[in-house]
Write a protein that holds these residues in place. Structure first.
Motif, PDB file in Angstrom:
ATOM      1  N   VAL A 145       0.623  -1.230  -0.015  1.00 27.84           N
ATOM      2  CA  VAL A 145       0.117   0.088  -0.107  1.00 27.84           C
ATOM      3  C   VAL A 145       0.686   1.222   0.108  1.00 27.84           C
ATOM      4  CG1 VAL A 145      -1.648   1.525   1.376  1.00 27.84           C
ATOM      5  CG2 VAL A 145      -1.895  -0.999   1.236  1.00 27.84           C
ATOM      6  N   VAL A 146       0.532   2.239  -0.742  1.00 29.16           N
ATOM      7  CA  VAL A 146       1.145   3.440  -0.793  1.00 29.16           C
ATOM      8  C   VAL A 146       0.181   4.248  -0.793  1.00 29.16           C
ATOM      9  CG1 VAL A 146       3.004   4.929  -2.092  1.00 29.16           C
ATOM     10  CG2 VAL A 146       3.237   2.509  -2.158  1.00 29.16           C
ATOM     11  N   ALA A 147       0.308   5.507  -0.199  1.00 31.29           N
ATOM     12  CA  ALA A 147      -0.815   6.418   0.030  1.00 31.29           C
ATOM     13  C   ALA A 147      -0.286   7.961   0.510  1.00 31.29           C
ATOM     14  CB  ALA A 147      -2.118   6.289   0.796  1.00 31.29           C
ATOM     15  N   LEU A 148      -0.954   8.927  -0.212  1.00 28.23           N
ATOM     16  CA  LEU A 148      -0.561  10.343   0.744  1.00 28.23           C
ATOM     17  C   LEU A 148      -1.782  10.308   1.662  1.00 28.23           C
ATOM     18  CD1 LEU A 148       0.578  13.187   0.575  1.00 28.23           C
ATOM     19  CD2 LEU A 148      -1.106  13.781  -1.062  1.00 28.23           C
ATOM     20  N   ALA A 149      -1.247  10.973   2.930  1.00 30.06           N
ATOM     21  CA  ALA A 149      -2.162  10.873   4.003  1.00 30.06           C
ATOM     22  C   ALA A 149      -1.766  12.153   4.714  1.00 30.06           C
ATOM     23  CB  ALA A 149      -1.977   9.635   4.847  1.00 30.06           C
ATOM     24  N   GLU A 150      -2.711  12.405   5.638  1.00 26.92           N
ATOM     25  CA  GLU A 150      -2.674  13.619   6.463  1.00 26.92           C
ATOM     26  C   GLU A 150      -2.789  12.995   8.095  1.00 26.92           C
ATOM     27  OE1 GLU A 150      -4.833  17.581   7.944  1.00 26.92           O
ATOM     28  OE2 GLU A 150      -5.163  16.757   5.926  1.00 26.92           O
ATOM     29  N   LEU A 151      -1.826  13.370   8.877  1.00 29.89           N
ATOM     30  CA  LEU A 151      -1.943  13.043  10.342  1.00 29.89           C
ATOM     31  C   LEU A 151      -3.307  13.788  10.586  1.00 29.89           C
ATOM     32  CD1 LEU A 151      -0.849  11.357  12.607  1.00 29.89           C
ATOM     33  CD2 LEU A 151       0.645  13.149  13.346  1.00 29.89           C
ATOM     34  N   ALA A 152      -4.085  13.077  11.413  1.00 32.87           N
ATOM     35  CA  ALA A 152      -5.256  13.697  12.052  1.00 32.87           C
ATOM     36  C   ALA A 152      -5.026  13.963  13.435  1.00 32.87           C
ATOM     37  CB  ALA A 152      -6.641  12.805  11.775  1.00 32.87           C
ATOM     38  N   GLY A 153      -4.274  13.002  14.124  1.00 33.48           N
ATOM     39  CA  GLY A 153      -4.125  13.159  15.318  1.00 33.48           C
ATOM     40  C   GLY A 153      -4.092  11.500  15.986  1.00 33.48           C
ATOM     41  N   PRO A 154      -3.409  11.451  17.289  1.00 32.23           N
ATOM     42  CA  PRO A 154      -3.282  10.068  17.849  1.00 32.23           C
ATOM     43  C   PRO A 154      -4.563   9.359  17.755  1.00 32.23           C
ATOM     44  CG  PRO A 154      -3.442  11.616  19.717  1.00 32.23           C
ATOM     45  CD  PRO A 154      -3.479  12.516  18.296  1.00 32.23           C
ATOM     46  N   ALA A 155      -4.452   8.042  18.076  1.00 32.27           N
ATOM     47  CA  ALA A 155      -5.510   6.966  18.069  1.00 32.27           C
ATOM     48  C   ALA A 155      -5.173   6.369  19.225  1.00 32.27           C
ATOM     49  CB  ALA A 155      -5.432   6.017  16.825  1.00 32.27           C
ATOM     50  N   ALA A 156      -5.507   5.123  19.281  1.00 36.05           N
ATOM     51  CA  ALA A 156      -5.505   4.348  20.573  1.00 36.05           C
ATOM     52  C   ALA A 156      -3.988   3.691  20.620  1.00 36.05           C
ATOM     53  CB  ALA A 156      -6.596   3.133  20.650  1.00 36.05           C
ATOM     54  N   GLY A 157      -3.515   3.500  21.898  1.00 32.43           N
ATOM     55  CA  GLY A 157      -2.145   3.240  22.224  1.00 32.43           C
ATOM     56  C   GLY A 157      -0.846   4.062  21.129  1.00 32.43           C
ATOM     57  N   ARG A 158      -0.275   3.334  20.454  1.00 32.84           N
ATOM     58  CA  ARG A 158       0.859   3.970  19.790  1.00 32.84           C
ATOM     59  C   ARG A 158       0.372   4.147  18.294  1.00 32.84           C
ATOM     60  NH1 ARG A 158       5.760  -0.261  20.951  1.00 32.84           N
ATOM     61  NH2 ARG A 158       6.800   1.111  19.457  1.00 32.84           N
ATOM     62  N   ARG A 159      -0.652   3.976  18.158  1.00 30.66           N
ATOM     63  CA  ARG A 159      -1.332   4.064  16.804  1.00 30.66           C
ATOM     64  C   ARG A 159      -1.711   5.840  16.448  1.00 30.66           C
ATOM     65  NH1 ARG A 159      -2.848  -1.058  15.026  1.00 30.66           N
ATOM     66  NH2 ARG A 159      -4.581  -0.319  13.616  1.00 30.66           N
ATOM     67  N   SER A 160      -1.682   5.976  15.225  1.00 26.17           N
ATOM     68  CA  SER A 160      -1.971   7.181  14.582  1.00 26.17           C
ATOM     69  C   SER A 160      -3.209   7.239  13.898  1.00 26.17           C
ATOM     70  CB  SER A 160      -0.881   7.912  13.866  1.00 26.17           C
ATOM     71  OG  SER A 160       0.253   7.890  14.760  1.00 26.17           O
TER      72      SER A 160
END
Length: 404
Positions: free
Chosen positions: A65-80
């Motif tokens: 998978v390759v994608a252009l994304a924007e960091l919206a914020g933190p998610a649960a645990g160490r995930r974004s």
């Protein structure tokens, strides 16, 4: 493997031509050809480009998978939490998805744009992929998205990256350099005519340019085809060579390699007198000269092999470089040096395992009766040392089909 040597030696001695029989068996061919394992494979990539990580294009080719994304914020645990803007690879895995919750390997502020690469087996589900992220902006994303695919002919792909060398965006500049650094020399040479010689010369003297890049730029100057440009480039590189410097200067091997391509025999005379035969030459400069000479042996045409061998033999006088020189002389089939090289084995200054291995490997590869006789004498005088060298050589050697 080493245990079979007594029977091989016995069979060889029964022959009228000891050396020829010794080198004809597959076992001895393996030892002889093992010297190639110790040398760099200059055909696989730029020999003067160092610390090469994967380019963005290579990362795209390997990712699921390759994608252009924007960091919206933190998610649960160490995930974004990533907001997807554009999917370049793996659209079927992301069908209907506008966001991703994954663990990424960079720390950036919310709102930052990222290229995200999901890696794993081809049939892996989305939640089993590992993710690598690269911060980008609109300029660097456009550079990445417009790059030719890996299916495009390499020479054509390299043409795309030429204008981006030393781009003002560090990510773009580094990635363009990586594309050239990973390319075989013949493919780089095929686009040499569109490289700006003036820009290359400017970069070589610009302190803001990464030193590691300068090896490639020095080499690239050697690709000039016009006679007047070649003379100008040779004079420029000679000036760089003669300038006083510290012991280690990144990219200097590429400067020497480009100079050898341009100046030919006169260039080798300078490199030999200044570094190869000069006992006071700095170790770093000698290593650069050795790398440049290896490169020229692979790709140069004007200087005869005999002249190259003669220059390389100068390093036999310096024990710290002798094992590398001996290995290369064996690869280059310089059998005229057999007596000198064999005689180094019992000299105290050369009493090091690496040097002894190189000498034994050379004598095994050399198809002369003199080499066989010298090796037999060394086995008598130092049976344990020679056996240890042969054992290590056998463990680092494979037999190509042509030798079987």
């Amino acid at each position: 493997m080493a245990s079979t040597w007594p029977s091989i030696i016995w069979m060889a001695k029964k022959s009228n031509n000891f050396a020829a029989t010794l080198l004809s068996c597959a076992m001895c061919a393996a030892y002889a050809l093992g010297i190639a394992v110790l040398a760099a494979d200059t055909a696989s990539a730029c020999p003067f480009c160092t610390a090469l990580g994967p380019s963005l294009g290579q990362q795209r080719q390997q990712a699921i998978v390759v994608a252009l994304a924007e960091l919206a914020g933190p998610a649960a645990g160490r995930r974004s939490n990533l907001r997807l803007h554009r999917v370049l690879e793996g659209a079927t895995l992301l069908t209907g998805k506008q966001t991703l919750e994954v663990e990424i390997d960079v720390t950036v502020k919310p709102g930052s744009l990222l290229l995200v690469f999901g890696n794993g087996p081809p049939d892996a589900p989305l939640d089993k992929l590992t993710w690598h992220a690269v911060p980008v902006d609109e300029t660097s994303y456009a550079y990445f998205a417009r790059a030719p695919s890996a299916k495009t002919a390499l020479a054509e792909r390299l043409r795309y990256f030429v204008p981006f060398l030393e781009h003002r965006d560090p990510l773009i500049a580094e990635d363009a350099y990586l594309e050239f650094g990973h390319a075989p020399f013949d493919q780089v040479a095929s686009v040499g005519e569109i490289l700006s010689l003036a820009r290359l010369r400017d970069w070589l003297t610009d302190p803001r340019v990464q030193p590691a890049h300068k090896g490639f730029y020095g080499l690239a100057l050697g690709l000039a085809g016009d006679a007047s440009a070649r003379r100008a480039n040779a004079a420029f590189l000679r000036k760089l060579i003669l300038a006083p410097e510290n012991d280690f200067r990144a990219g200097f091997d590429g400067v020497l390699g480009g100079y050898l391509l341009l100046a030919g025999r006169d260039g080798l005379d300078l490199v030999e007198s200044r570094y190869l035969s000069n006992p006071r030459a700095a170790d770093g400069d000698v290593r650069h000269a050795l790398t440049a000479l290896r490169f020229y042996h692979e790709y140069g045409h004007e200087i005869s092999v005999a002249r190259q061998q003669s220059a390389l033999r100068q390093l036999l006088a310096r024990p710290e470089f002798s094992d590398a020189a001996i290995t290369d002389l064996a690869r280059w089939k310089d059998w005229d040096a057999v007596e000198r090289i064999g005689g180094l084995y019992e000299q105290p200054a050369y009493a090091q395992p690496a040097i002894h291995r190189a000498i034994v490997g050379y004598l095994l590869a050399c198809p002369t009766a003199k080499a066989a006789a010298m090796l037999a004498r060394l086995r008598e005088n130092d049976p344990q040392g020679v056996a240890a060298a042969e054992k290590i050589l056998s463990q680092t050697t494979s037999v190509p089909q042509s030798a079987q």
